[in-house]
Structures are given as C-alpha cells and as structure tokens.
Scaffold this motif. Structure first.
Motif, PDB file in Angstrom:
ATOM      1  N   ASN A 285      12.915  13.379  -0.085  1.00 27.51           N
ATOM      2  CA  ASN A 285      12.682  13.565  -2.001  1.00 27.51           C
ATOM      3  C   ASN A 285      14.112  13.220  -1.920  1.00 27.51           C
ATOM      4  O   ASN A 285      13.947  13.091  -2.875  1.00 27.51           O
ATOM      5  CB  ASN A 285      12.111  15.334  -1.609  1.00 27.51           C
ATOM      6  N   LEU A 286      15.247  13.572  -1.703  1.00 23.15           N
ATOM      7  CA  LEU A 286      16.494  13.061  -1.623  1.00 23.15           C
ATOM      8  C   LEU A 286      16.921  11.901  -2.200  1.00 23.15           C
ATOM      9  O   LEU A 286      17.635  11.331  -2.749  1.00 23.15           O
ATOM     10  CB  LEU A 286      17.651  14.092  -1.129  1.00 23.15           C
ATOM     11  N   LEU A 287      16.282  10.842  -1.476  1.00 26.12           N
ATOM     12  CA  LEU A 287      16.248   9.905  -1.445  1.00 26.12           C
ATOM     13  C   LEU A 287      15.975   9.160  -2.729  1.00 26.12           C
ATOM     14  O   LEU A 287      14.279   9.453  -3.113  1.00 26.12           O
ATOM     15  CB  LEU A 287      16.345   9.928  -0.394  1.00 26.12           C
ATOM     16  N   VAL A 288      15.828   7.723  -2.736  1.00 25.72           N
ATOM     17  CA  VAL A 288      15.255   7.028  -3.489  1.00 25.72           C
ATOM     18  C   VAL A 288      14.387   5.693  -3.245  1.00 25.72           C
ATOM     19  O   VAL A 288      15.672   4.524  -1.955  1.00 25.72           O
ATOM     20  CB  VAL A 288      16.251   6.457  -4.871  1.00 25.72           C
ATOM     21  N   GLU A 289      13.122   5.186  -2.885  1.00 24.39           N
ATOM     22  CA  GLU A 289      12.714   4.579  -2.918  1.00 24.39           C
ATOM     23  C   GLU A 289      12.781   2.984  -3.309  1.00 24.39           C
ATOM     24  O   GLU A 289      13.090   2.960  -4.811  1.00 24.39           O
ATOM     25  CB  GLU A 289      11.196   4.624  -2.500  1.00 24.39           C
ATOM     26  N   GLY A 290      13.444   1.852  -2.640  1.00 20.18           N
ATOM     27  CA  GLY A 290      13.677   0.395  -3.180  1.00 20.18           C
ATOM     28  C   GLY A 290      15.698   0.712  -3.212  1.00 20.18           C
ATOM     29  O   GLY A 290      15.847  -0.032  -3.250  1.00 20.18           O
ATOM     30  N   GLU A 291      15.709   1.734  -3.335  1.00 19.75           N
ATOM     31  CA  GLU A 291      17.557   1.707  -3.627  1.00 19.75           C
ATOM     32  C   GLU A 291      18.200   2.404  -1.832  1.00 19.75           C
ATOM     33  O   GLU A 291      18.516   1.751  -1.014  1.00 19.75           O
ATOM     34  CB  GLU A 291      18.035   3.020  -4.151  1.00 19.75           C
ATOM     35  N   ASP A 292      17.352   3.133  -1.667  1.00 17.76           N
ATOM     36  CA  ASP A 292      17.834   4.298  -0.235  1.00 17.76           C
ATOM     37  C   ASP A 292      16.635   3.721   1.567  1.00 17.76           C
ATOM     38  O   ASP A 292      17.129   3.565   2.456  1.00 17.76           O
ATOM     39  CB  ASP A 292      17.804   6.054  -0.229  1.00 17.76           C
ATOM     40  N   TYR A 293      15.755   3.520   0.486  1.00 21.48           N
ATOM     41  CA  TYR A 293      14.995   3.493   1.563  1.00 21.48           C
ATOM     42  C   TYR A 293      13.704   2.419   0.846  1.00 21.48           C
ATOM     43  O   TYR A 293      13.543   2.331   0.166  1.00 21.48           O
ATOM     44  CB  TYR A 293      13.794   4.154   2.389  1.00 21.48           C
ATOM     45  N   ASP A 294      12.712   1.653   2.118  1.00 19.22           N
ATOM     46  CA  ASP A 294      11.918   0.388   1.770  1.00 19.22           C
ATOM     47  C   ASP A 294      10.234   1.373   2.963  1.00 19.22           C
ATOM     48  O   ASP A 294      10.821   1.837   3.873  1.00 19.22           O
ATOM     49  CB  ASP A 294      12.088  -0.597   1.808  1.00 19.22           C
ATOM     50  N   LEU A 295       9.637   1.501   1.762  1.00 18.86           N
ATOM     51  CA  LEU A 295       8.228   1.384   2.674  1.00 18.86           C
ATOM     52  C   LEU A 295       7.067   0.749   3.409  1.00 18.86           C
ATOM     53  O   LEU A 295       7.233  -0.845   2.522  1.00 18.86           O
ATOM     54  CB  LEU A 295       7.151   1.631   1.941  1.00 18.86           C
ATOM     55  N   VAL A 296       7.493   0.062   4.526  1.00 20.62           N
ATOM     56  CA  VAL A 296       7.169  -1.600   5.467  1.00 20.62           C
ATOM     57  C   VAL A 296       5.923  -0.794   6.733  1.00 20.62           C
ATOM     58  O   VAL A 296       5.759   0.059   6.921  1.00 20.62           O
ATOM     59  CB  VAL A 296       7.930  -0.891   6.291  1.00 20.62           C
ATOM     60  N   GLU A 297       4.898  -1.764   5.790  1.00 22.24           N
ATOM     61  CA  GLU A 297       3.659  -1.675   6.716  1.00 22.24           C
ATOM     62  C   GLU A 297       3.613  -1.833   8.078  1.00 22.24           C
ATOM     63  O   GLU A 297       3.862  -3.517   7.998  1.00 22.24           O
ATOM     64  CB  GLU A 297       2.243  -2.111   5.621  1.00 22.24           C
TER      65      GLU A 297
END
Length: 157
Positions: A67-79
């Motif tokens: 919740n403290l991070l931004v998707e695409g900037e700090d982390y990516d969702l990988v299948e």
C-alpha cells in the motif's frame, strides 16, 4: 498445458493430493531495485521480556507493505503460471519438455476416446438396438411361419 493432467498421464498411480501438488498463485508482485526500503515495515510479533534483546523472527519481522508502493513504479505484477509446488514421488521430477510431451500425448489419447454418453443417450441407443433386434426376430418369425405354411400345403396335397 495442464501440468496436473500431464503428470497423471506420466504416472497414472500418483495421488495428486499427496505425491505432487501443482499451484498457480496468479499475479505476484516483484519489487524493482530500491523499492524495498520504501515499502519496508517492521511488524511486531511479541514484545521481548525485560532485559532481553529483540531478535528478528522471534520478536519482530520485516515485511513489504504494498500500500506504500506504486504499481509500475516500485513493483510489477508478474504472472508465474502453474508450477509444481510439491514433489513426493520416488521418480525424478519431469522437465518442462517432458511435461509438454506428456500433455500432447494425453490430448491425443483423449481425442481418440469415444465420447461419453449421458444416461438418456445410452438409453436411446439401447432402445434403438432393442427395436432392431425385435424387428429381426419378427421378420424371422414371419419367415418361419411362411415356411411352415408352405410345408403344410405340400403335405396336404
């Protein structure tokens, strides 16, 4: 590819709840470099006793709060997709190429199987067979009756 069915094709006696487990965790977050410190949170497990030094894993642990991070900037969702999570068979775990070959063989075997009929379809087929047998017996009885009639005509003449 359905990994569980491919394994069951390779090892038909295997128990899929005990000998192996196939999992698919769905999209999983993967941190980008430098994002770990940004989302790192210290979670208290239990307070240390008086005079005791806190030990990581016993008194506290570190975790990532997404919740403290931004998707695409700090982390990516990988299948990741399905994978073999547990392997308890005595045989060596099959490679991806072996699983793919087993999956193709399984699909070919399934394609060549006769279709499974529902109870109603089975009854309809049985009904057609019985009607055909009944007609054949009826025609045979008519034929025998005609022969007996002809024999009687020959005898009484």
């Amino acid at each position: 590819m359905n990994i569980a069915l491919a394994i069951m094709y390779l090892y038909p006696d295997a128990n899929p709840t005990h000998n192996f487990i196939v999992q698919d965790n769905g999209p999983e977050p993967v941190l980008r470099p430098g994002a770990e410190e940004k989302g790192r949170v210290r979670y208290e497990i239990k307070t240390p006793e008086v005079g005791e030094e806190p030990v990581e894993g016993i008194h506290y642990r570190y975790g990532i709060d997404y919740n403290l991070l931004v998707e695409g900037e700090d982390y990516d969702l990988v299948e990741r997709g399905p994978y073999i999570a547990v392997w308890n068979l005595d045989e060596p775990q099959p490679t991806v190429a072996e699983l793919q070959a087993a999956w193709e063989a399984y699909q070919e075997a399934e394609a060549n199987k006769p279709p499974v009929l529902t109870e109603i379809e089975q009854l309809q087929q049985e009904n057609l067979l019985l009607k055909a047998q009944n007609n054949a017996l009826s025609e045979r009885a008519d034929f025998i009756e005609d022969i007996i009639a002809e024999m009687a005509m020959q005898v009484y003449q």
